[in-house]
Structure formats: structure tokens, C-alpha cells
Write a protein that holds these residues in place. Structure first.
Motif, PDB file in Angstrom:
ATOM      1  N   GLY A 194      -0.945 -81.649  25.300  1.00  0.00           N
ATOM      2  CA  GLY A 194      -0.319 -83.040  24.919  1.00  0.00           C
ATOM      3  C   GLY A 194       0.178 -83.655  26.119  1.00  0.00           C
ATOM      4  O   GLY A 194       0.980 -83.069  27.031  1.00  0.00           O
ATOM      5  N   ILE A 195      -0.059 -85.213  26.393  1.00  0.00           N
ATOM      6  CA  ILE A 195       0.552 -85.581  27.506  1.00  0.00           C
ATOM      7  C   ILE A 195       1.330 -86.894  27.068  1.00  0.00           C
ATOM      8  O   ILE A 195       0.566 -87.751  26.379  1.00  0.00           O
ATOM      9  CB  ILE A 195      -0.664 -86.070  28.418  1.00  0.00           C
ATOM     10  N   VAL A 196       2.461 -87.034  27.386  1.00  0.00           N
ATOM     11  CA  VAL A 196       3.243 -88.072  26.913  1.00  0.00           C
ATOM     12  C   VAL A 196       3.272 -89.170  28.152  1.00  0.00           C
ATOM     13  O   VAL A 196       3.631 -88.757  29.128  1.00  0.00           O
ATOM     14  CB  VAL A 196       4.928 -87.700  26.603  1.00  0.00           C
ATOM     15  N   GLY A 197       2.242 -90.022  27.744  1.00  0.00           N
ATOM     16  CA  GLY A 197       2.042 -90.866  28.857  1.00  0.00           C
ATOM     17  C   GLY A 197       1.277 -92.117  28.674  1.00  0.00           C
ATOM     18  O   GLY A 197       0.937 -92.348  27.239  1.00  0.00           O
ATOM     19  N   ASP A 198       1.221 -93.265  29.579  1.00  0.00           N
ATOM     20  CA  ASP A 198       0.204 -94.374  29.251  1.00  0.00           C
ATOM     21  C   ASP A 198      -0.984 -94.182  29.576  1.00  0.00           C
ATOM     22  O   ASP A 198      -1.444 -93.857  30.476  1.00  0.00           O
ATOM     23  CB  ASP A 198       0.861 -95.263  30.469  1.00  0.00           C
ATOM     24  N   VAL A 199      -1.674 -94.396  28.503  1.00  0.00           N
ATOM     25  CA  VAL A 199      -3.422 -94.506  28.853  1.00  0.00           C
ATOM     26  C   VAL A 199      -3.801 -95.462  29.692  1.00  0.00           C
ATOM     27  O   VAL A 199      -4.897 -94.876  30.459  1.00  0.00           O
ATOM     28  CB  VAL A 199      -4.194 -94.547  27.352  1.00  0.00           C
TER      29      VAL A 199
ATOM     30  N   ALA B  25       0.614 -76.070  17.398  1.00  0.00           N
ATOM     31  CA  ALA B  25       0.993 -77.278  18.494  1.00  0.00           C
ATOM     32  C   ALA B  25       1.140 -76.385  19.841  1.00  0.00           C
ATOM     33  O   ALA B  25       1.490 -75.269  20.054  1.00  0.00           O
ATOM     34  CB  ALA B  25       2.095 -77.883  18.549  1.00  0.00           C
ATOM     35  N   GLY B  26       0.361 -77.048  20.809  1.00  0.00           N
ATOM     36  CA  GLY B  26       0.290 -76.217  22.291  1.00  0.00           C
ATOM     37  C   GLY B  26       1.489 -76.881  23.258  1.00  0.00           C
ATOM     38  O   GLY B  26       2.593 -77.243  22.805  1.00  0.00           O
ATOM     39  N   GLU B  27       1.137 -76.962  24.573  1.00  0.00           N
ATOM     40  CA  GLU B  27       2.108 -77.603  25.328  1.00  0.00           C
ATOM     41  C   GLU B  27       2.165 -79.138  25.347  1.00  0.00           C
ATOM     42  O   GLU B  27       0.957 -79.885  25.358  1.00  0.00           O
ATOM     43  CB  GLU B  27       1.696 -76.984  26.736  1.00  0.00           C
ATOM     44  N   VAL B  28       3.078 -79.589  25.458  1.00  0.00           N
ATOM     45  CA  VAL B  28       3.382 -81.066  25.522  1.00  0.00           C
ATOM     46  C   VAL B  28       3.958 -81.436  26.939  1.00  0.00           C
ATOM     47  O   VAL B  28       5.008 -80.794  27.097  1.00  0.00           O
ATOM     48  CB  VAL B  28       4.199 -81.811  24.608  1.00  0.00           C
ATOM     49  N   PHE B  29       3.370 -82.366  27.905  1.00  0.00           N
ATOM     50  CA  PHE B  29       3.977 -82.643  29.124  1.00  0.00           C
ATOM     51  C   PHE B  29       4.193 -84.086  29.211  1.00  0.00           C
ATOM     52  O   PHE B  29       3.626 -84.852  28.753  1.00  0.00           O
ATOM     53  CB  PHE B  29       3.132 -82.416  30.369  1.00  0.00           C
ATOM     54  N   GLU B  30       5.498 -84.545  29.924  1.00  0.00           N
ATOM     55  CA  GLU B  30       5.833 -85.995  30.164  1.00  0.00           C
ATOM     56  C   GLU B  30       4.784 -85.995  31.368  1.00  0.00           C
ATOM     57  O   GLU B  30       4.768 -85.312  32.362  1.00  0.00           O
ATOM     58  CB  GLU B  30       6.969 -85.804  30.491  1.00  0.00           C
TER      59      GLU B  30
END
Ligand SMILES: Cc1cc2nc3c(=O)[nH]c(=O)nc-3n(C[C@H](O)[C@H](O)[C@H](O)COP(=O)(O)OP(=O)(O)OC[C@H]3O[C@@H](n4cnc5c(N)ncnc54)[C@H](O)[C@@H]3O)c2cc1C
Ligand SMILES: Cc1cc2nc3c(=O)[nH]c(=O)nc-3n(C[C@H](O)[C@H](O)[C@H](O)COP(=O)(O)OP(=O)(O)OC[C@H]3O[C@@H](n4cnc5c(N)ncnc54)[C@H](O)[C@@H]3O)c2cc1C
Lengths: 320, 259
Positions: free
Chosen positions: A301-306, B235-240
Motif C-alpha cells: 500500500g502506498i499512501v500518496g498522490d497518484v 493486509a501487507g505493508e503500507v508506506f507513506e
């Protein structure tokens, strides 16, 4: 305990037999002694393929061009069943024509049709499983209306497998006059041009959602899909908004996909979207909201702006 | 042009769904108009408008004399409604539902066209419209992404896997519409006020000439034997994203050997 006979709906496409048909044939072989198919159209066109997947007979209506499948194929099946040919189970796909045929047939036979199934077991009766609440719970339902049971299955529920059988024998399936109910006509077909691998067959699917903010930004999804030799997909939000055609839609009312990698960009992860892609082997999600439900099933998961991540990803892939 | 629209009233999809002890969907709270059916209502209003005369009638089957969803559709502009509400219908399957709705539709005089959604948001069997057509012995076209009427014929673009089919049928006919065929209007304040006094006829199955013993649990011909949690996906890893997101994704794809 095995069933003695199962009929599977063979869906003919421009280039052969639909994958859902072959998937159901693999399952049918597991649960029944005799597996046959029926087709609303030319039997010879599908006989070799369905034979190679274990069907021994094709019940074919012959040419139905200009007609809609539902009412005519259901009428033909009902007549054959009344004539004493009844199988124990009739399997159809959760597809446009599969639903129409199953629905019409259920009224003709006055029996329920169980829909959206992903599994079937035969033991003390015929029991089908369906996933509800976005695939979080599984409901098992038993047919209690006598044979034949009528069941619709979601694509990708089973894995197609050749049996090594020869071409199936073609038998005529007579179509009775449907009267006024048969008056709807198919006037013309429009096939949308597509290039690259098909959405439901691609090893990589790159899907975009409302987080892309505007239609033009879908080009990033197309480009990324091309670089990964995959297919572009979409959430319903952007299909309804007219950014991309319906054929791109993944989910409950769109396609079921099970690629090696599914990349969801700017997609929240509504339950109706997730039922269509949860079976992917690996899921990568890019979303600016850390609380987005899609992260609950993502391997990366990437918390970021597409708008930042996708261009960088495209550059990185081009550089290789 | 008189059009009947089937509208389902469902638990708010924004609330987490739940099952009752008998495995049917919990429907005891307030029910609302299924968004899927707002497209049929809008389509019907536009077709009647174009024809210059006629009206839109709603039919619905729902527990506890529920009318909230019907009021929403009446506020959009439908003229009247028939509601079938009867305890005998608990446990009804799609076929029972179609039999009941077909009987309610027959009560509406001079219906030229019957619209429904391709599938509801809560049960989504997607079979009810075609089953209604079969019960009424009418022609049908499903998955409409565009609907036009001219000279007693309905012309439909029917969505397919590969594109769409141009189809047509003489009237009366049953057509199921996809989401997005038209943009449903928001009820105006005037519409909401007017809806309060529009006629809603509430009937029981017996009023429709249907034997309560053949619909509902007793008639469904199906038996739910188990409900269990599906195996959850971890769920796997979540990165900022700190500017290295692209690198991480490429690394992940490399590991899977898809590059
Ligand atoms: C009966 C029924 C059937 C349905 N069938 C389907 C179906 O088959 N398929 C389907 O997909 N949906 C289906 N839906 C719709 C579904 O409920 C959702 O409405 C839809 O999936 C939402 O699409 P979305 O994720 O693109 O949009 P949204 O839910 O609006 O999510 C957009 C996401 O983008 C993120 N975002 C915004 N800006 C950025 C940015 N700059 N960078 C990164 N992230 C950003 C937001 O945080 C948000 O999570 C169905 C609904 C019903 C009622
Ligand atoms: C998760 C779940 C799975 C189910 N699976 C099955 C199954 O496999 N087989 C089965 O027989 N039953 C099944 N049921 C029961 C079924 O949902 C109900 O019988 C329901 O009354 C009708 O089916 P639907 O909502 O699925 O209709 P759909 O065919 O999906 O509905 C299509 C359209 O028909 C119209 N319509 C449907 N119901 C009504 C109504 N009550 N009032 C007015 N218009 C209506 C609406 O326009 C609707 O949008 C299931 C229920 C649930 C909750």
C-alpha cells in the motif's frame, strides 16, 4: 455421490467459446458422470472446444441470429426437459445471456434460480455457495425444488482444464415458437475495438478510479498498463462518469479479474469493487487516504498522490 | 405513454449489512429507494415527457408497509404507486418476487412499458426483470444503456461484454436499465411536497389473487444451510510516500518477476 448428468451453457463468442463455459465444464466433470452443453447457435462451431473440455454432447438450437437468447434458449431447454431429457443440474454463467436464460427458464419450470455462485458441492443434495457483503461472508444454499437445479456462476470461480476429449456429438435442440414473448429482435452488433491483453485474461491489471480526478488522467493508467504488458481497468465511478467504456469495469457489476498483479490507483475499495479483484494474487494500492478500505487487502500500500506516484512509476519503468 | 417502474426499497447501503436469525437480509430499519432504480424512474419520466402524454406508476414489494423509497420516486415525478406488503412474503426468492410484482403490474391499466434495474443493490440476483417478463409472457430486453421509443417500438442499446447490441421490441415490453443510462434528477422541494399526497395503494398477496403459501419461505424452493465468514485476505505493508514509492513498486514487481 455424483450427479448423473449436468448441462452447461456454452457461450459462443466471436473467437470461440467464452472462458466461463470452460471453467464451468471443469467443475461439472468433477461432480457429474455425464457432462453435456447447450448452445443458442451453431453446435459445430463449439463442438471441438467443449469436447476438449469434457463435454460429450452439444444440444444446439442452430442459427438464432436476429433473436435474443433468453426467451428462445429457455423455451428450447424447457421443451427438452418436458420431453424427458432432464439433467440434474443446469449451470450458466453470471453473464448477460446466462442471466436471461436462467431467469426465463426458472419461470418455465417454476423453480428458483440461484445466482452469483462461486462454488458447488454435491452430497446430500446440491449446495451452492455465494459471497455476500463484499465477499466477507459465504452463504450456502441447497436446492429444495427437485431437479433440474438451475445455478448461475461468477466468472473465474473455477479453473478451466482440458480433458483430452474428442469433439462433442451435436444434437438438435428444437426451439418452440415463443409467441408474443419472442418478439424482441437483435438488429445489429457493435464490437468495441480493443488492443493488448483482455482485462479478464491479463497477468497485470492497472485500474484507475475517481482519485485520478479527471478523464484525461486515465492516460497514465493506459500507459502504465502498456509498459507492464497488462490491461487497463476501472472502478464503476469513472465508467458511470463516462471516462472509459463499461468493458473496463471491474467489480460486482463488471468483470471479475484474478491477475498476478492488480494495481489500484485512486480507488477507495468499495465492497462492490473488491468482489471483482480480491482474488488477485498480489494487490498494490495507491491512495492518498490512509483509511481507504483498499489498504485492508493490499499486499503493498502506498499512501500518496497518484499524480506524483504514477508519473514517477512510468519514468522508472521506461528507464529499465 | 404509460410506464410502470419497479422500484425496490432497500436498507441504506451505507450501513453495514446484516442478516436476521433466519438468514434473510435485515430489513427492519428505514428502507430507501435503491439508487439502481432511480435510473429507471428518471428514464420513465423522460420517455413520458417526450411522448407528451401518459404517466409513470411505481410498483414495489417491501415489508412493513414501507413507503419512504416510493415517496422519493414520487417526489421525482412519478404519479402513483402500488405497494405489496405482506408478512407471507418473508423469505421470498427472486421468482416469488417476480410473480408478485407481475401481478401488481397487471393492476396498472394500459402499461406500455415496464422498466426495472438490471440488478438491485442488496440482493443483485439480476433475474427479477426477465422473470417478470416471463410471468407476463412479454418480450424483454435487458442491460439497456439507452432507451428510445418511436411508433410503438422500443429501441435499446443492450450492453454486452464486447460492446453493445442494437435491439428493438414491440410494446408492451419489459426493459431493464443499467446505472448511468440517464442522470437521475434530485427531487425539488415542490416535488417533495406534492409526493406526500400522491396515491399509494397498499395491497396484500391475496388481493393480487396469489396464494400466500406458494410465495415466501414455503415457495422459495431453496434452503439456506450455512452462513460463515470468508477467509480474510491479509493486509501487507503500507508506506507513506516519501518520494520513493515508485522505487518500492518496481522492487515489488521485480520480486514477482512480472517485469
Ligand atoms: C449495485 C451496485 C453495484 C456496483 N458495482 C460496482 C462494480 O462493479 N465496480 C465498482 O468499481 N464499483 C461498483 N459499485 C460502486 C461502488 O460502490 C463505488 O461507488 C465505486 O467503486 C467507487 O469508485 P472509486 O473508488 O473510483 O471512487 P471513490 O469511492 O470516490 O474513491 C476515490 C478514491 O480516490 C482517492 N483519491 C482522491 N484523490 C486522490 C489522489 N490525488 N491520489 C490518490 N488517491 C486519491 C480517495 O481517497 C478515494 O479513496 C457498485 C455499486 C452498487 C450500488
Ligand atoms: C445476498 C442475497 C443473495 C440472494 N440470492 C438469491 C438467489 O440466488 N436466488 C433467489 O431466488 N433469491 C435470492 N435472494 C433473494 C432475492 O434477493 C429476493 O427475492 C429479492 O426480493 C429479489 O431479488 P433481487 O433483489 O436480487 O432482484 P434483482 O433481479 O437483482 O432486481 C432487479 C430489479 O428488479 C426490480 N425489483 C426486484 N425486487 C423488487 C421489489 N421487491 N420491489 C420492486 N422492484 C423490485 C428492481 O427494479 C430491481 O432493481 C438473495 C438475497 C440476498 C440478500
Amino acid at each position: 455421490m455424483a450427479l448423473s448428468k449436468v448441462w452447461v451453457h456454452a457461450e459462443a463468442t466471436e473467437n470461440g467459446v467464452a472462458p466461463i463455459t470452460l471453467e464451468m465444464l471443469a467443475k461439472a466433470r468433477e461432480i457429474a458422470d455425464v457432462v453435456e452443453v447447450f448452445v443458442g447457435g451453431d453446435g459445430a462451431a463449439v463442438a471441438a472446444t467443449v469436447g476438449a473440455h469434457g463435454a460429450t454432447k452439444v444440444h444446439a438450437t442452430g442459427d438464432l441470429s436476429g433473436k435474443l437468447q433468453g426467451v428462445h434458449v429457455a423455451g428450447a431447454l424447457a421443451a427438452a426437459i418436458e420431453g424427458g431429457e432432464a439433467p440434474d443440474l443446469i449451470m450458466l454463467g453470471t453473464t448477460q445471456d446466462g442471466r436471461d436464460i436462467g431467469a426465463r427458464l426458472s419461470v418455465k419450470l417454476d423453480k428458483p434460480v440461484l445466482t452469483n455462485n462461486t462454488e458447488i458441492e454435491v452430497g446430500d443434495g446440491i449446495v451452492v455457495s455465494t459471497q455476500i457483503f463484499g465477499g466477507t461472508q459465504i452463504v450456502k444454499t441447497k436446492f429444495a425444488a427437485g431437479s433440474p437445479a438451475i445455478a448461475l456462476f461468477r466468472p473465474k470461480s473455477f479453473v478451466a482444464e482440458e480433458s483430452g476429449g474428442g469433439a462433442a456429438e451435436v444434437a438438435a435442440l428444437a426451439v418452440p415458437d415463443a409467441g408474443a414473448a419472442g418478439a424482441a429482435k437483435l438488429v445489429n452488433r457493435h464490437i468495441e475495438e480493443t488492443s493488448g491483453p483482455k482485462l479478464d485474461e491479463a497477468a497485470v491489471v492497472v485500474a484507475g478510479g475517481r482519485g485520478l480526478t479527471e478523464a484525461a488522467k486515465f492516460e497514465m493508467i493506459e500507459e502504465l498498463a502498456k509498459l507492464l504488458k497488462g490491461a487497463p481497468g476501472a472502478s464503476r465511478a469513472i465508467v458511470d462518469a463516462g471516462w472509459v467504456p463499461y468493458s473496463y469495469q471491474v467489480g460486482q457489476t463488471g468483470k471479475v479479474v484474478k491477475p498476478t498483479v492488480y494495481i489500484a490507483a485512486g480507488i477507495s475499495g468499495a465492497t462492490q469493487h473488491m468482489v471483482g479483484m480480491k482474488g488477485s494474487k498480489n494487490i498494490i494500492a495507491i491512495n492518498k487516504d490512509p483509511e481507504a478500505p483498499i489498504f485492508g487487502i493490499a499486499d503493498l500500500g502506498i499512501v500518496g498522490d497518484v499524480h506524483k506516484v504514477l508519473p514517477q512509476l512510468i519514468e522508472a519503468l521506461k528507464a529499465r | 405513454m404509460n410506464i410502470v417502474v419497479c422500484v425496490k426499497q432497500i436498507p441504506d447501503p451505507a450501513d453495514p449489512g446484516a442478516l436476521d436469525a433466519d438468514h434473510t437480509l435485515k430489513r427492519d430499519g428505514k428502507l430507501i429507494l435503491d439508487e439502481s432504480d432511480s435510473y429507471g424512474v428518471e428514464m420513465a419520466l423522460q420517455l413520458v415527457d417526450k411522448a407528451g402524454s401518459g404517466e409513470v406508476t411505481l410498483v414495489s414489494m417491501a415489508p412493513n408497509d414501507e413507503v419512504s423509497g416510493l415517496r422519493t420516486a414520487l417526489a421525482m415525478g412519478a404519479a402513483k404507486a402500488v405497494l405489496v406488503s405482506d408478512d407471507a412474503l418473508k423469505g421470498a426468492g427472486a421468482l416469488d418476487t417476480a410473480k408478485v410484482l407481475a401481478a401488481a403490474i397487471k393492476k396498472v391499466e394500459g402499461a406500455d412499458l415496464i422498466l426495472a434495474a438490471t440488478e438491485s443493490s442488496d440482493g443483485y440476483t439480476g433475474t427479477v426483470p426477465e422473470q417478470i417478463a416471463a410471468v407476463l409472457d412479454l418480450p424483454s430486453i435487458t442491460f439497456a444503456k439507452s432507451v428510445e421509443i418511436a411508433d410503438g417500438t422500443v429501441k435499446v442499446q443492450r450492453q454486452t461484454e464486447a460492446g453493445y447490441d442494437e435491439c428493438e421490441s414491440p410494446l408492451p415490453a419489459v426493459v431493464s436499465v443499467t446505472a448511468g443510462v440517464v442522470e437521475p434528477r434530485y427531487p425539488s422541494f415542490k416535488g417533495i411536497m406534492a409526493a406526500k399526497s400522491k396515491p399509494v395503494e397498499t395491497v396484500k398477496v391475496a388481493d393480487l389473487g396469489i396464494d400466500g403459501a406458494i410465495v415466501g419461505w414455503s415457495g422459495a424452493g431453496q434452503e439456506i444451510i450455512d452462513v460463515a465468514a470468508a477467509p480474510a485476505r491479509e493486509a501487507g505493508e503500507v508506506f507513506e510516500d516519501d518520494g520513493t514509492a515508485a522505487e518500492k513498486i518496481v522492487g515489488f514487481l521485480d520480486g514477482l518477476k512480472v517485469l
